[in-house]
Design a protein around this motif. Structure first.
Motif, PDB file in Angstrom:
ATOM      1  N   VAL A  98      -5.403 -18.068  -7.912  1.00  0.00           N
ATOM      2  CA  VAL A  98      -4.800 -19.277  -8.463  1.00  0.00           C
ATOM      3  C   VAL A  98      -5.872 -20.364  -8.490  1.00  0.00           C
ATOM      4  CG1 VAL A  98      -2.982 -20.999  -8.166  1.00  0.00           C
ATOM      5  CG2 VAL A  98      -2.569 -18.625  -7.495  1.00  0.00           C
ATOM      6  N   VAL A  99      -5.999 -21.018  -9.652  1.00  0.00           N
ATOM      7  CA  VAL A  99      -7.002 -22.068  -9.839  1.00  0.00           C
ATOM      8  C   VAL A  99      -6.297 -23.326 -10.333  1.00  0.00           C
ATOM      9  CG1 VAL A  99      -9.144 -22.696 -10.993  1.00  0.00           C
ATOM     10  CG2 VAL A  99      -8.672 -20.289 -10.498  1.00  0.00           C
ATOM     11  N   TRP A 100      -6.482 -24.442  -9.629  1.00  0.00           N
ATOM     12  CA  TRP A 100      -5.834 -25.702  -9.976  1.00  0.00           C
ATOM     13  C   TRP A 100      -6.839 -26.687 -10.534  1.00  0.00           C
ATOM     14  CZ3 TRP A 100      -0.648 -26.602  -9.505  1.00  0.00           C
ATOM     15  CH2 TRP A 100       0.089 -25.682  -8.748  1.00  0.00           C
ATOM     16  N   ASN A 101      -6.392 -27.515 -11.467  1.00  0.00           N
ATOM     17  CA  ASN A 101      -7.147 -28.710 -11.819  1.00  0.00           C
ATOM     18  C   ASN A 101      -6.888 -29.721 -10.714  1.00  0.00           C
ATOM     19  OD1 ASN A 101      -8.158 -27.756 -14.211  1.00  0.00           O
ATOM     20  ND2 ASN A 101      -6.848 -28.998 -15.522  1.00  0.00           N
ATOM     21  N   THR A 102      -7.911 -30.467 -10.332  1.00  0.00           N
ATOM     22  CA  THR A 102      -7.757 -31.521  -9.341  1.00  0.00           C
ATOM     23  C   THR A 102      -8.251 -32.828  -9.945  1.00  0.00           C
ATOM     24  OG1 THR A 102      -9.950 -31.120  -8.395  1.00  0.00           O
ATOM     25  CG2 THR A 102      -8.091 -29.908  -7.424  1.00  0.00           C
ATOM     26  N   LYS A 103      -8.188 -33.885  -9.186  1.00  0.00           N
ATOM     27  CA  LYS A 103      -8.623 -35.188  -9.691  1.00  0.00           C
ATOM     28  C   LYS A 103     -10.073 -35.149 -10.163  1.00  0.00           C
ATOM     29  CE  LYS A 103      -5.494 -37.939  -6.913  1.00  0.00           C
ATOM     30  NZ  LYS A 103      -5.360 -38.891  -5.829  1.00  0.00           N
ATOM     31  N   GLY A 104     -10.936 -34.449  -9.441  1.00  0.00           N
ATOM     32  CA  GLY A 104     -12.352 -34.432  -9.785  1.00  0.00           C
ATOM     33  C   GLY A 104     -12.832 -33.160 -10.440  1.00  0.00           C
ATOM     34  N   SER A 105     -11.956 -32.196 -10.673  1.00  0.00           N
ATOM     35  CA  SER A 105     -12.393 -30.908 -11.200  1.00  0.00           C
ATOM     36  C   SER A 105     -11.377 -30.360 -12.197  1.00  0.00           C
ATOM     37  CB  SER A 105     -12.549 -29.907 -10.051  1.00  0.00           C
ATOM     38  OG  SER A 105     -12.697 -28.605 -10.542  1.00  0.00           O
ATOM     39  N   GLN A 106     -11.865 -29.815 -13.262  1.00  0.00           N
ATOM     40  CA  GLN A 106     -11.003 -29.208 -14.283  1.00  0.00           C
ATOM     41  C   GLN A 106     -11.201 -27.690 -14.285  1.00  0.00           C
ATOM     42  OE1 GLN A 106      -8.797 -31.321 -15.742  1.00  0.00           O
ATOM     43  NE2 GLN A 106      -9.770 -32.766 -14.365  1.00  0.00           N
ATOM     44  N   LEU A 107     -11.171 -27.084 -13.103  1.00  0.00           N
ATOM     45  CA  LEU A 107     -11.454 -25.658 -12.949  1.00  0.00           C
ATOM     46  C   LEU A 107     -10.471 -24.771 -13.717  1.00  0.00           C
ATOM     47  CD1 LEU A 107     -13.843 -24.519 -11.467  1.00  0.00           C
ATOM     48  CD2 LEU A 107     -12.441 -24.231  -9.449  1.00  0.00           C
ATOM     49  N   GLU A 136     -22.639 -18.781 -15.151  1.00  0.00           N
ATOM     50  CA  GLU A 136     -22.316 -20.194 -15.028  1.00  0.00           C
ATOM     51  C   GLU A 136     -21.535 -20.395 -13.741  1.00  0.00           C
ATOM     52  OE1 GLU A 136     -23.211 -22.706 -17.025  1.00  0.00           O
ATOM     53  OE2 GLU A 136     -24.300 -21.329 -18.325  1.00  0.00           O
ATOM     54  N   SER A 137     -21.848 -21.441 -13.011  1.00  0.00           N
ATOM     55  CA  SER A 137     -21.201 -21.734 -11.744  1.00  0.00           C
ATOM     56  C   SER A 137     -20.333 -22.970 -11.886  1.00  0.00           C
ATOM     57  CB  SER A 137     -22.267 -21.974 -10.675  1.00  0.00           C
ATOM     58  OG  SER A 137     -21.666 -22.394  -9.473  1.00  0.00           O
ATOM     59  N   TYR A 138     -19.093 -22.889 -11.431  1.00  0.00           N
ATOM     60  CA  TYR A 138     -18.173 -24.012 -11.462  1.00  0.00           C
ATOM     61  C   TYR A 138     -17.509 -24.109 -10.106  1.00  0.00           C
ATOM     62  CZ  TYR A 138     -18.750 -23.252 -16.428  1.00  0.00           C
ATOM     63  OH  TYR A 138     -19.284 -23.069 -17.665  1.00  0.00           O
ATOM     64  N   SER A 139     -17.298 -25.331  -9.633  1.00  0.00           N
ATOM     65  CA  SER A 139     -16.646 -25.470  -8.337  1.00  0.00           C
ATOM     66  C   SER A 139     -15.836 -26.748  -8.280  1.00  0.00           C
ATOM     67  CB  SER A 139     -17.681 -25.469  -7.208  1.00  0.00           C
ATOM     68  OG  SER A 139     -18.550 -26.562  -7.331  1.00  0.00           O
ATOM     69  N   ALA A 140     -14.883 -26.729  -7.375  1.00  0.00           N
ATOM     70  CA  ALA A 140     -14.119 -27.942  -7.092  1.00  0.00           C
ATOM     71  C   ALA A 140     -15.007 -28.828  -6.229  1.00  0.00           C
ATOM     72  CB  ALA A 140     -12.843 -27.589  -6.351  1.00  0.00           C
ATOM     73  N   PRO A 141     -14.998 -30.128  -6.453  1.00  0.00           N
ATOM     74  CA  PRO A 141     -15.891 -31.009  -5.707  1.00  0.00           C
ATOM     75  C   PRO A 141     -15.478 -31.141  -4.253  1.00  0.00           C
ATOM     76  CG  PRO A 141     -14.393 -32.310  -7.002  1.00  0.00           C
ATOM     77  CD  PRO A 141     -14.156 -30.868  -7.374  1.00  0.00           C
ATOM     78  N   ARG A 142     -16.448 -31.463  -3.433  1.00  0.00           N
ATOM     79  CA  ARG A 142     -16.187 -31.727  -2.022  1.00  0.00           C
ATOM     80  C   ARG A 142     -16.597 -33.153  -1.738  1.00  0.00           C
ATOM     81  NH1 ARG A 142     -18.791 -26.168  -0.727  1.00  0.00           N
ATOM     82  NH2 ARG A 142     -16.998 -24.853  -1.082  1.00  0.00           N
ATOM     83  N   ARG A 143     -15.639 -34.056  -1.789  1.00  0.00           N
ATOM     84  CA  ARG A 143     -15.834 -35.473  -1.521  1.00  0.00           C
ATOM     85  C   ARG A 143     -16.774 -36.148  -2.507  1.00  0.00           C
ATOM     86  NH1 ARG A 143     -17.214 -34.078   4.272  1.00  0.00           N
ATOM     87  NH2 ARG A 143     -15.233 -33.459   5.120  1.00  0.00           N
ATOM     88  N   GLN A 144     -16.924 -35.605  -3.704  1.00  0.00           N
ATOM     89  CA  GLN A 144     -17.759 -36.225  -4.719  1.00  0.00           C
ATOM     90  C   GLN A 144     -17.086 -36.048  -6.061  1.00  0.00           C
ATOM     91  OE1 GLN A 144     -21.675 -34.613  -4.749  1.00  0.00           O
ATOM     92  NE2 GLN A 144     -22.125 -35.197  -2.663  1.00  0.00           N
ATOM     93  N   ALA A 145     -17.632 -36.737  -7.059  1.00  0.00           N
ATOM     94  CA  ALA A 145     -17.150 -36.523  -8.421  1.00  0.00           C
ATOM     95  C   ALA A 145     -17.518 -35.116  -8.841  1.00  0.00           C
ATOM     96  CB  ALA A 145     -17.789 -37.545  -9.361  1.00  0.00           C
ATOM     97  N   ALA A 146     -16.863 -34.604  -9.880  1.00  0.00           N
ATOM     98  CA  ALA A 146     -17.089 -33.236 -10.332  1.00  0.00           C
ATOM     99  C   ALA A 146     -18.534 -33.046 -10.770  1.00  0.00           C
ATOM    100  CB  ALA A 146     -16.170 -32.892 -11.490  1.00  0.00           C
ATOM    101  N   PRO A 147     -19.215 -32.000 -10.249  1.00  0.00           N
ATOM    102  CA  PRO A 147     -20.570 -31.738 -10.684  1.00  0.00           C
ATOM    103  C   PRO A 147     -20.575 -31.126 -12.080  1.00  0.00           C
ATOM    104  CG  PRO A 147     -19.867 -30.055  -9.146  1.00  0.00           C
ATOM    105  CD  PRO A 147     -18.772 -31.099  -9.218  1.00  0.00           C
ATOM    106  N   ALA A 148     -21.672 -31.313 -12.773  1.00  0.00           N
ATOM    107  CA  ALA A 148     -21.828 -30.674 -14.074  1.00  0.00           C
ATOM    108  C   ALA A 148     -21.952 -29.174 -13.860  1.00  0.00           C
ATOM    109  CB  ALA A 148     -23.076 -31.212 -14.761  1.00  0.00           C
ATOM    110  N   GLU A 152     -14.204 -22.239  -6.084  1.00  0.00           N
ATOM    111  CA  GLU A 152     -15.467 -22.097  -6.795  1.00  0.00           C
ATOM    112  C   GLU A 152     -15.479 -20.764  -7.515  1.00  0.00           C
ATOM    113  OE1 GLU A 152     -20.261 -22.126  -5.889  1.00  0.00           O
ATOM    114  OE2 GLU A 152     -18.875 -22.872  -4.391  1.00  0.00           O
ATOM    115  N   LEU A 153     -16.083 -20.731  -8.695  1.00  0.00           N
ATOM    116  CA  LEU A 153     -16.241 -19.461  -9.392  1.00  0.00           C
ATOM    117  C   LEU A 153     -17.543 -19.446 -10.161  1.00  0.00           C
ATOM    118  CD1 LEU A 153     -15.481 -19.460 -12.755  1.00  0.00           C
ATOM    119  CD2 LEU A 153     -13.344 -20.191 -11.752  1.00  0.00           C
ATOM    120  N   ILE A 154     -18.068 -18.237 -10.332  1.00  0.00           N
ATOM    121  CA  ILE A 154     -19.275 -18.031 -11.122  1.00  0.00           C
ATOM    122  C   ILE A 154     -18.968 -16.920 -12.118  1.00  0.00           C
ATOM    123  CG2 ILE A 154     -21.699 -17.318 -11.135  1.00  0.00           C
ATOM    124  CD1 ILE A 154     -21.938 -18.383  -8.297  1.00  0.00           C
TER     125      ILE A 154
END
Length: 180
Positions: free
Chosen positions: A57-66, A125-137, A108-110
């Motif tokens: 299960v993958v959720w969108n969060t405030k800082g991540s659009q996973l 390609e690597s994508y992850s939910a942020p940890r106390r930061q804005a979403a990384p590119a 996180e997923l790759i």
């Protein structure tokens, strides 16, 4: 103070296209089944194989659009790396029966196996939910490496740099202190 850890790391193939939906509150969630397999020889020397299916299960969060990334880039048969936590749920179905489910809440997923449309095939390609930061590119994983890039590294961090410009001779140095 005692500590605990709930961390799951899987590399496998999708059994079907992800299902993406919106919750009544407007949040988006993606679900998919990931197959992991292992093979071994039994006592008689016969090759055996077992496949385990994991509900992810993958959720969108405030800082991540996973979940949106999963919807756009992940398809049936793709090999992916996922990292997250395991969750057990129970509920009553419409007949009053208690039901149980085990899910991997992906943080996180790759995408392994390269790009689909004319891109290179040298990594994922690597994508992850942020940890106390804005979403990384989105970041590139190192060539041939299935390990994730640091989740907190931004687009300017060394984790996304495939050229290793900061230490050009490091890859040629065979004398290192690594235990493996």
């Amino acid at each position: 103070m005692s500590r605990s850890l709930n961390k799951v790391t899987l590399i496998g193939n999708l059994g079907s296209d992800p299902e993406v939906r919106a919750t009544p509150g407007g949040n988006r969630v993606a679900q998919f089944s990931l197959a992991t397999s292992r093979t071994w020889n039994d006592q008689s020397g016969t090759k055996q194989e077992k496949t385990e299916w994991h509900r992810c299960v993958v959720w969108n969060t405030k800082g991540s659009q996973l979940a949106d990334i999963v919807e756009r880039y992940v398809k049936k048969g793709d090999k992916i790396y996922v990292e997250g936590r395991i969750e057990y749920r129970q509920w009553q179905d419409k007949d009053g029966q208690t039901r149980y489910s085990t899910e991997i809440n992906v943080r996180e997923l790759i995408l392994l196996g390269g790009r689909r449309e004319g891109g290179d095939m040298d990594g994922g390609e690597s994508y992850s939910a942020p940890r106390r930061q804005a979403a990384p590119a989105p970041q590139r994983a190192a060539t041939g490496n299935a390990r994730p890039a640091a989740a907190g590294a931004g687009a300017g961090g060394a984790a996304g740099n495939d050229d290793f410009e900061d230490f050009p001779g490091a890859l040629e140095d065979e004398d290192d202190d690594l235990p493996f």
